[in-house]
Scaffold this motif. Sequence first.
Motif, PDB file in Angstrom:
ATOM      1  N   LEU A  18       0.858  -1.177   0.000  1.00  0.00           N
ATOM      2  CA  LEU A  18       0.000   0.000   0.000  1.00  0.00           C
ATOM      3  C   LEU A  18       0.899   1.233   0.000  1.00  0.00           C
ATOM      4  CD1 LEU A  18      -2.616   1.681   0.428  1.00  0.00           C
ATOM      5  CD2 LEU A  18      -2.388   1.171   2.884  1.00  0.00           C
ATOM      6  N   ILE A  19       0.635   2.164  -0.883  1.00  0.00           N
ATOM      7  CA  ILE A  19       1.394   3.415  -0.952  1.00  0.00           C
ATOM      8  C   ILE A  19       0.526   4.528  -0.382  1.00  0.00           C
ATOM      9  CG2 ILE A  19       2.479   5.099  -2.486  1.00  0.00           C
ATOM     10  CD1 ILE A  19       2.776   2.710  -4.515  1.00  0.00           C
ATOM     11  N   VAL A  20       1.037   5.213   0.646  1.00  0.00           N
ATOM     12  CA  VAL A  20       0.336   6.360   1.216  1.00  0.00           C
ATOM     13  C   VAL A  20       1.200   7.582   0.938  1.00  0.00           C
ATOM     14  CG1 VAL A  20      -0.722   7.382   3.262  1.00  0.00           C
ATOM     15  CG2 VAL A  20      -0.650   4.883   3.013  1.00  0.00           C
ATOM     16  N   GLU A  21       0.820   8.305  -0.102  1.00  0.00           N
ATOM     17  CA  GLU A  21       1.630   9.409  -0.637  1.00  0.00           C
ATOM     18  C   GLU A  21       0.681  10.417  -1.270  1.00  0.00           C
ATOM     19  OE1 GLU A  21       3.992  12.011  -1.719  1.00  0.00           O
ATOM     20  OE2 GLU A  21       5.159  10.290  -1.010  1.00  0.00           O
ATOM     21  N   ASP A  22       0.826  11.695  -0.898  1.00  0.00           N
ATOM     22  CA  ASP A  22      -0.088  12.705  -1.429  1.00  0.00           C
ATOM     23  C   ASP A  22       0.379  13.316  -2.742  1.00  0.00           C
ATOM     24  OD1 ASP A  22       1.974  13.971   0.022  1.00  0.00           O
ATOM     25  OD2 ASP A  22       0.756  15.765   0.303  1.00  0.00           O
ATOM     26  N   GLU A  23       1.590  13.055  -3.173  1.00  0.00           N
ATOM     27  CA  GLU A  23       2.078  13.568  -4.451  1.00  0.00           C
ATOM     28  C   GLU A  23       1.942  12.473  -5.502  1.00  0.00           C
ATOM     29  OE1 GLU A  23       5.783  15.722  -4.422  1.00  0.00           O
ATOM     30  OE2 GLU A  23       5.574  16.078  -2.270  1.00  0.00           O
ATOM     31  N   ALA A  24       1.045  12.703  -6.464  1.00  0.00           N
ATOM     32  CA  ALA A  24       0.689  11.678  -7.448  1.00  0.00           C
ATOM     33  C   ALA A  24       1.895  11.173  -8.238  1.00  0.00           C
ATOM     34  CB  ALA A  24      -0.382  12.217  -8.397  1.00  0.00           C
ATOM     35  N   LEU A  25       2.786  12.055  -8.651  1.00  0.00           N
ATOM     36  CA  LEU A  25       3.943  11.618  -9.443  1.00  0.00           C
ATOM     37  C   LEU A  25       4.883  10.739  -8.619  1.00  0.00           C
ATOM     38  CD1 LEU A  25       4.750  14.790 -11.563  1.00  0.00           C
ATOM     39  CD2 LEU A  25       3.631  12.673 -12.300  1.00  0.00           C
ATOM     40  N   VAL A  26       5.063  11.067  -7.359  1.00  0.00           N
ATOM     41  CA  VAL A  26       5.900  10.246  -6.479  1.00  0.00           C
ATOM     42  C   VAL A  26       5.250   8.875  -6.303  1.00  0.00           C
ATOM     43  CG1 VAL A  26       6.842  10.011  -4.139  1.00  0.00           C
ATOM     44  CG2 VAL A  26       6.905  12.232  -5.288  1.00  0.00           C
ATOM     45  N   ALA A  27       3.935   8.861  -6.116  1.00  0.00           N
ATOM     46  CA  ALA A  27       3.216   7.594  -5.960  1.00  0.00           C
ATOM     47  C   ALA A  27       3.359   6.736  -7.220  1.00  0.00           C
ATOM     48  CB  ALA A  27       1.741   7.853  -5.655  1.00  0.00           C
ATOM     49  N   MET A  28       3.261   7.354  -8.384  1.00  0.00           N
ATOM     50  CA  MET A  28       3.412   6.608  -9.642  1.00  0.00           C
ATOM     51  C   MET A  28       4.815   6.029  -9.776  1.00  0.00           C
ATOM     52  SD  MET A  28       1.173   9.071 -12.182  1.00  0.00           S
ATOM     53  CE  MET A  28       1.993   8.487 -13.631  1.00  0.00           C
ATOM     54  N   ASP A  29       5.831   6.804  -9.396  1.00  0.00           N
ATOM     55  CA  ASP A  29       7.212   6.300  -9.426  1.00  0.00           C
ATOM     56  C   ASP A  29       7.362   5.107  -8.485  1.00  0.00           C
ATOM     57  OD1 ASP A  29       8.209   8.058 -11.307  1.00  0.00           O
ATOM     58  OD2 ASP A  29       9.083   9.435  -9.824  1.00  0.00           O
ATOM     59  N   LEU A  30       6.801   5.219  -7.288  1.00  0.00           N
ATOM     60  CA  LEU A  30       6.866   4.110  -6.331  1.00  0.00           C
ATOM     61  C   LEU A  30       6.165   2.873  -6.875  1.00  0.00           C
ATOM     62  CD1 LEU A  30       6.256   5.972  -2.950  1.00  0.00           C
ATOM     63  CD2 LEU A  30       8.364   4.833  -3.671  1.00  0.00           C
ATOM     64  N   GLU A  31       4.999   3.058  -7.474  1.00  0.00           N
ATOM     65  CA  GLU A  31       4.281   1.925  -8.065  1.00  0.00           C
ATOM     66  C   GLU A  31       5.157   1.203  -9.085  1.00  0.00           C
ATOM     67  OE1 GLU A  31       0.535   3.148  -9.708  1.00  0.00           O
ATOM     68  OE2 GLU A  31      -0.210   3.825  -7.764  1.00  0.00           O
ATOM     69  N   TYR A  32       5.774   1.976  -9.969  1.00  0.00           N
ATOM     70  CA  TYR A  32       6.628   1.391 -10.999  1.00  0.00           C
ATOM     71  C   TYR A  32       7.790   0.622 -10.370  1.00  0.00           C
ATOM     72  CZ  TYR A  32      10.021   1.005 -14.733  1.00  0.00           C
ATOM     73  OH  TYR A  32      10.940   0.520 -15.615  1.00  0.00           O
ATOM     74  N   MET A  33       8.467   1.233  -9.403  1.00  0.00           N
ATOM     75  CA  MET A  33       9.623   0.583  -8.773  1.00  0.00           C
ATOM     76  C   MET A  33       9.213  -0.670  -7.995  1.00  0.00           C
ATOM     77  SD  MET A  33      12.176   3.682  -7.598  1.00  0.00           S
ATOM     78  CE  MET A  33      10.951   4.767  -6.884  1.00  0.00           C
ATOM     79  N   ILE A  34       8.057  -0.625  -7.357  1.00  0.00           N
ATOM     80  CA  ILE A  34       7.561  -1.791  -6.622  1.00  0.00           C
ATOM     81  C   ILE A  34       7.332  -2.945  -7.594  1.00  0.00           C
ATOM     82  CG2 ILE A  34       5.544  -2.694  -5.362  1.00  0.00           C
ATOM     83  CD1 ILE A  34       5.412   0.183  -4.046  1.00  0.00           C
ATOM     84  N   GLU A  35       6.698  -2.660  -8.718  1.00  0.00           N
ATOM     85  CA  GLU A  35       6.477  -3.697  -9.731  1.00  0.00           C
ATOM     86  C   GLU A  35       7.791  -4.233 -10.273  1.00  0.00           C
ATOM     87  OE1 GLU A  35       3.911  -1.694 -12.507  1.00  0.00           O
ATOM     88  OE2 GLU A  35       2.110  -2.332 -11.440  1.00  0.00           O
ATOM     89  N   GLU A  36       8.737  -3.351 -10.551  1.00  0.00           N
ATOM     90  CA  GLU A  36      10.044  -3.760 -11.068  1.00  0.00           C
ATOM     91  C   GLU A  36      10.789  -4.648 -10.069  1.00  0.00           C
ATOM     92  OE1 GLU A  36      11.736  -3.189 -14.184  1.00  0.00           O
ATOM     93  OE2 GLU A  36       9.597  -2.943 -14.607  1.00  0.00           O
ATOM     94  N   ALA A  37      10.519  -4.450  -8.794  1.00  0.00           N
ATOM     95  CA  ALA A  37      11.154  -5.258  -7.745  1.00  0.00           C
ATOM     96  C   ALA A  37      10.425  -6.586  -7.534  1.00  0.00           C
ATOM     97  CB  ALA A  37      11.198  -4.469  -6.432  1.00  0.00           C
ATOM     98  N   GLY A  38       9.360  -6.809  -8.304  1.00  0.00           N
ATOM     99  CA  GLY A  38       8.646  -8.083  -8.216  1.00  0.00           C
ATOM    100  C   GLY A  38       7.535  -8.124  -7.196  1.00  0.00           C
ATOM    101  N   HIS A  39       7.103  -6.961  -6.747  1.00  0.00           N
ATOM    102  CA  HIS A  39       6.033  -6.886  -5.759  1.00  0.00           C
ATOM    103  C   HIS A  39       4.801  -6.239  -6.378  1.00  0.00           C
ATOM    104  CE1 HIS A  39       8.819  -8.344  -2.771  1.00  0.00           C
ATOM    105  NE2 HIS A  39       9.687  -7.445  -3.183  1.00  0.00           N
ATOM    106  N   VAL A  40       3.728  -6.143  -5.607  1.00  0.00           N
ATOM    107  CA  VAL A  40       2.445  -5.685  -6.146  1.00  0.00           C
ATOM    108  C   VAL A  40       1.971  -4.432  -5.403  1.00  0.00           C
ATOM    109  CG1 VAL A  40       0.046  -6.328  -6.577  1.00  0.00           C
ATOM    110  CG2 VAL A  40       1.832  -8.083  -6.647  1.00  0.00           C
TER     111      VAL A  40
END
Length: 144
Positions: A18-40
């Motif tokens: 779960l990502i709790v982040e109020d800056e949409a671009l930062v949240a999108m970057d985290l989503e991408y990196m989480i997926e790249e690391a093999g997580h959901v």
Amino acid sequence: MTGSTSQSPKRKLALNVLIVEDEALVAMDLEYMIEEAGHVPVAHADNLESALEAAKDHRPDIALVDIQLGFGESGLQVAEQLKDRGIPVLFSTGNCPGDEGRPFALGCMHKPVVERSLRAALEAVEATMDGAEIPDLPSSVHFY
């Protein structure tokens, strides 16, 4: 015939994050990196109410929580509420809290988050959940 048995490596399960982040671009970057690391990345929330709703709906294994959220909300409050619901927290913030964050989170990852730091942090989360020793961490990540 003599056979040898080879041990297969322990299968790593993907963490639901779960990502709790109020800056949409930062949240999108985290989503991408989480997926790249093999997580959901199971959900993105930007305040206490949406974080609690996402936690209820998705039951994440870990939450990455920013400390300063929009409208004056505090990630410390989010972390406390998630911990009370049995969800471990890792702060992801520009200013890691000192002792005030210790009761609510496993540790802290300094922003800006880079993929290497995020991978190391998630590996440390997995080790913590497995009761194993925490691996060496980059200087941008520390566990309490």
